[in-house]
Design an enzyme around this catalytic site. Structure first.
Site, PDB file in Angstrom:
ATOM      1  CG  HIS A 262      -6.683  -3.281  -2.874  1.00  4.92           C
ATOM      2  ND1 HIS A 262      -7.281  -2.534  -1.890  1.00  4.92           N
ATOM      3  CD2 HIS A 262      -6.032  -4.294  -2.259  1.00  4.92           C
ATOM      4  CE1 HIS A 262      -6.984  -3.080  -0.712  1.00  4.92           C
ATOM      5  NE2 HIS A 262      -6.227  -4.151  -0.911  1.00  4.92           N
TER       6      HIS A 262
ATOM      7  N   GLY B 202      -7.342  -4.853   7.006  1.00  2.43           N
ATOM      8  CA  GLY B 202      -6.777  -3.889   7.950  1.00  2.43           C
ATOM      9  C   GLY B 202      -7.540  -3.803   9.257  1.00  2.43           C
TER      10      GLY B 202
ATOM     11  CB  SER C  46      -6.771  -9.447   9.141  1.00  6.66           C
ATOM     12  OG  SER C  46      -7.244  -8.110   9.158  1.00  6.66           O
TER      13      SER C  46
ATOM     14  CE  LYS D 148      -3.568  -2.832   1.973  1.00  5.95           C
ATOM     15  NZ  LYS D 148      -4.759  -2.968   2.802  1.00  5.95           N
TER      16      LYS D 148
ATOM     17  CD  GLU E  57      -7.116  -8.151  -0.704  1.00  5.23           C
ATOM     18  OE1 GLU E  57      -6.149  -8.456  -0.018  1.00  5.23           O
ATOM     19  OE2 GLU E  57      -7.279  -7.013  -1.170  1.00  5.23           O
TER      20      GLU E  57
ATOM     21  CD  GLU F 266      -6.685  -0.449   1.077  1.00  2.00           C
ATOM     22  OE1 GLU F 266      -5.603  -0.222   0.502  1.00  2.00           O
ATOM     23  OE2 GLU F 266      -6.772  -1.187   2.089  1.00  2.00           O
TER      24      GLU F 266
HETATM   25  P1  13P Z   1      -4.290  -6.447   5.579  1.00  2.00           P
HETATM   26  O1  13P Z   1      -3.482  -7.718   5.462  1.00  2.00           O
HETATM   27  O2  13P Z   1      -3.509  -5.325   6.208  1.00  2.00           O
HETATM   28  O3  13P Z   1      -5.621  -6.676   6.188  1.00  2.00           O
HETATM   29  O4  13P Z   1      -4.565  -5.954   4.072  1.00  2.00           O
HETATM   30  C1  13P Z   1      -5.063  -6.854   3.167  1.00  2.00           C
HETATM   31  C2  13P Z   1      -5.031  -6.229   1.820  1.00  2.00           C
HETATM   32  O5  13P Z   1      -5.753  -5.304   1.542  1.00  2.00           O
HETATM   33  C3  13P Z   1      -4.073  -6.759   0.851  1.00  2.00           C
HETATM   34  O6  13P Z   1      -4.318  -6.259  -0.417  1.00  2.00           O
END
Ligand code: 13P
Length: 256
Positions: A99, A177, A217, A15, A171, A101
């Site tokens: 993704h 996160g 996570s 990220k 995901e 996000e």
């Molecule tokens: P986390 O492992 O921090 O939850 O993030 C997962 C993620 O978004 C990977 O692309």
């Protein structure tokens, strides 16, 4: 995992973390532990500005470098964007597409993902296509519908000979996160439904050769249990990919 039919891929998604100097240092720190890796492929998806240092630092190791996004046009007036050819020339092998996000904060849609997947493949990059439901969608019991729609639109017109190069990352947004991992059963169930969807689109042979990762996570403690699911072929790891020991422990779990 099912190593007989498909590759296990452990990918880190850094990220918006690490400067180029920090990226070099982290990869140097990771390299000795990751050299134990026998069975799986390892990828680190780093910020654009880290790519040059990351590619250099990873040289001579089994770590491939990936990007976290790209534009679907070849070139032109798209201020702030980066093309597939630019990534390819930098030594990038993988690119995360769609993704959550990027969908949530930057307006990424299934349609733009579809354009990006096709352009990435044409440029010789392997897309890591992300899908996953919100907490509300899970509570409304429409997870499978949501994920199937995301996959079907994002893979529209992706040729059968190209599909094996695509990695799918499941995901669940509520697990990203948050420290709230999907249970191994939940992850296994959706990854298996994704493979069913791929089977409908591309046939049984192709579907069983596609790597389907879990992300959200994932960490040193829960990796082994998640990876024990037959349809979970690796992980897309955020937070735990920023620490050499944690990432190495996940890679070790994939090598059991
Ligand atoms: P986390 O492992 O921090 O939850 O993030 C997962 C993620 O978004 C990977 O692309």
């Amino acid at each position: 995992m099912n190593r007989r039919y498909r590759k296990t891929i452990i990918a880190g998604n850094w990220k918006m973390n690490k400067t180029p100097t920090e990226a070099k240092a982290l990869i140097e720190e990771m390299k000795p532990a990751l050299s134990r890796c026998k069975w799986c492929e390892m990828v680190l998806c780093v910020p654009f500005t880290d790519i040059q240092n990351a590619v250099k630092a990873a040289r001579g190791s089994k770590i491939a470098i990936g990007a976290q996004n790209m534009h679907f046009e070849k070139s032109g007036a798209f201020t702030g964007e980066v093309s597939a050819d630019m990534l390819k020339e930098m030594g990038v092998k993988f690119v995360i597409i769609g993704h959550s996000e990027r969908r949530q904060y930057f307006g990424e849609t299934d349609i733009s993902c579809n354009k990006k997947v096709k352009v990435a493949l044409a440029a010789g990059l392997r897309p890591i296509l992300c899908c996953g439901e919100t907490l509300e969608e899970r509570e409304q019991d429409v997870t499978m519908e949501v994920v199937r729609k995301q996959i079907k639109i994002a893979l529209r017109d992706v040729a059968a000979e190209d599909i094996k190069k695509v990695v799918i990352a499941y995901e669940p947004i509520w697990a990203i996160g948050t420290g709230k991992t999907a249970t191994a059963e939940q992850a296994g169930e959706v990854c298996s439904a994704i493979r069913d969807c791929l089977r409908e689109l591309y046939g049984a042979r192709a579907a069983r050769a596609i790597t389907v990762q879990y992300g959200g996570s994932m960490n040193a403690k829960n990796a082994a249990e998640l990876l024990a699911q037959p349809d979970v072929d690796g992980g897309l790891i955020g937070g735990a990919s920023l620490k050499a020991a944690d990432f190495a422990a996940i890679v070790d779990a994939a090598n059991q």
